[in-house]
Each structure stands twice: as structure tokens, then as C-alpha cells.
Design a protein around this motif. Structure first.
Motif, short mmCIF file in Angstrom:
data_model
loop_
_atom_site.label_atom_id
_atom_site.label_comp_id
_atom_site.label_asym_id
_atom_site.label_seq_id
_atom_site.Cartn_x
_atom_site.Cartn_y
_atom_site.Cartn_z
N LEU A 66 0.83 -1.21 0.00
CA LEU A 66 0.00 0.00 0.00
C LEU A 66 0.86 1.26 0.00
O LEU A 66 0.55 2.24 -0.69
CB LEU A 66 -0.93 0.01 1.22
CG LEU A 66 -2.14 -0.91 1.16
CD1 LEU A 66 -2.83 -0.94 2.52
CD2 LEU A 66 -3.09 -0.47 0.08
N ALA A 72 1.01 4.21 -2.75
CA ALA A 72 0.78 5.60 -2.32
C ALA A 72 1.89 6.51 -2.82
O ALA A 72 1.64 7.66 -3.17
CB ALA A 72 0.68 5.68 -0.80
N THR A 107 -4.38 5.51 -5.19
CA THR A 107 -4.35 5.01 -3.81
C THR A 107 -5.05 6.03 -2.93
O THR A 107 -4.67 7.18 -2.89
CB THR A 107 -2.91 4.81 -3.34
OG1 THR A 107 -2.24 3.96 -4.25
CG2 THR A 107 -2.89 4.19 -1.96
N ALA A 154 -7.38 2.01 1.41
CA ALA A 154 -6.57 1.49 2.51
C ALA A 154 -7.46 0.97 3.63
O ALA A 154 -7.17 -0.07 4.24
CB ALA A 154 -5.63 2.57 3.02
N TYR A 182 -3.84 1.11 8.68
CA TYR A 182 -3.56 1.31 7.27
C TYR A 182 -4.06 2.67 6.78
O TYR A 182 -3.42 3.31 5.97
CB TYR A 182 -4.20 0.20 6.43
CG TYR A 182 -3.54 -1.16 6.58
CD1 TYR A 182 -2.44 -1.35 7.41
CD2 TYR A 182 -4.01 -2.25 5.89
CE1 TYR A 182 -1.85 -2.58 7.54
CE2 TYR A 182 -3.42 -3.50 6.02
CZ TYR A 182 -2.35 -3.66 6.85
OH TYR A 182 -1.76 -4.89 6.97
N ILE A 232 -1.49 5.35 5.19
CA ILE A 232 -1.62 5.78 3.80
C ILE A 232 -1.89 7.28 3.73
O ILE A 232 -1.41 7.96 2.81
CB ILE A 232 -2.71 4.96 3.07
CG1 ILE A 232 -2.26 3.50 3.00
CG2 ILE A 232 -2.99 5.50 1.69
CD1 ILE A 232 -0.86 3.29 2.43
N SER A 256 1.48 8.74 4.01
CA SER A 256 2.26 8.46 2.80
C SER A 256 1.83 9.33 1.62
O SER A 256 2.68 9.86 0.90
CB SER A 256 2.12 6.99 2.41
OG SER A 256 2.59 6.16 3.42
#
Length: 158
Positions: free
Chosen positions: A43, A47, A54, A59, A81, A85, A88
Motif C-alpha cells: 500500500l 501511495a 491510492t 486502505a 492502514y 496511507i 504516505s
């Protein structure tokens, strides 16, 4: 343009499925504590590579799937997550410019945040968390260059 987006989405979901398969492999106990969080690594790659495909929602959905696959408290990995994310995607332009070593350090920090969130949820649920459960943060940082190169080859090969 549409075909490129379809190939990207196909690669995205294919790598997520492979990462989930790696997540549910029954490892022995010593290896289990060293196993990286393959799903979160994939993931994070997506990202960084294609932040427009994404999203935090994807996520969250993938986190719920991992919760169901691993038999954990529903929403535990979804929360970890989602936050990972979000961080990110917010920093993807800056992080993509860094060398791989610095990217690995950033990935370690993101995974540390994810592990802290999972630890927090497990402690709220009165589950005992062994000290060895923090080792995947280090192995994730070590494995990040390999994940980066393999998925990049898959992405540009298709």
C-alpha cells in the motif's frame, strides 16, 4: 489513458492479493515475529507511485479485509492502514525524491505509527502484546528496497 489506468488498477489489486497471501501464510513462531507487514508495504508503494489511485478509502477497505483474514478485531488494521496511507500520500512528493535508504527510514516511521495504533487497539482490548511484536518495524525497513524494486518491475512490465 483509460487502458493505462486499468493496467495500474489491475497491478494494484494483484499485488494486494499477493501481499495478503503472504500475510496469512502460517509461519513458525520465531519467523512470525520477523515477518514484515507485506500488505502495508505494498500500500505504501502504491501511495508513493500513484497517489491518485491510492486513497484512504481503499486502505481502509484493504485493512478490513486483512482484519477478516487474520481474525483480528474488526477495524484494527483498517485504522492503522488508513493513517499510514494518509501520511504516505501527504508526503509522497517529498519522499519519492529521497534515496532508498532515506525512504526506508520513512517507511520504518510509518510502520512504527501503524504498530503503535495496533498496539493501542490491542491494549484497549486487554490483549497481551509480546515485546517481539515490534521487530517487524525493522524488517519492513530492510525489505522496503526489495518491495520497491519488485513492484516497480511488475508495474513497468505490464
Amino acid at each position: 489513458m483509460v487502458q493505462t489506468r486499468q493496467v495500474t488498477l489491475l497491478g494494484y489489486w494483484l499485488t494486494i492479493i499477493v501481499a495478503m497471501a503472504l500475510k496469512i501464510i502460517p509461519w513458525s513462531t520465531p519467523v512470525l515475529y520477523l515477518t514484515p507487514d507485506w500488505v502495508l508495504l505494498v500500500l505504501i508503494y502504491w501511495a508513493f507511485a500513484t497517489p491518485e489511485t491510492t486513497s484512504v478509502g481503499k486502505a481502509w477497505f484493504v485493512g478490513l479485509l486483512v482484519d477478516v483474514l487474520t481474525g483480528q478485531l474488526l477495524g484494527q488494521y483498517a485504522l492503522a492502514y488508513t493513517v499510514s496511507i494518509y501520511l504516505s500520500v501527504k508526503q509522497h512528493k517529498r519522499i519519492r525524491q529521497f534515496p532508498i535508504i532515506q525512504q526506508s527510514l520513512f517507511v520504518c516511521l510509518i510502520l512504527l505509527v501503524a504498530h503503535i495504533l495496533v498496539f493501542w487497539v490491542e491494549r484497549i482490548n486487554d490483549q497481551a502484546v509480546p515485546l517481539q511484536s515490534w521487530l517487524p518495524v525493522l524488517t519492513d525497513g530492510i525489505v522496503w528496497p526489495l518491495v520497491l524494486l519488485v513492484i516497480r518491475k511488475i508495474r513497468f512490465f505490464s
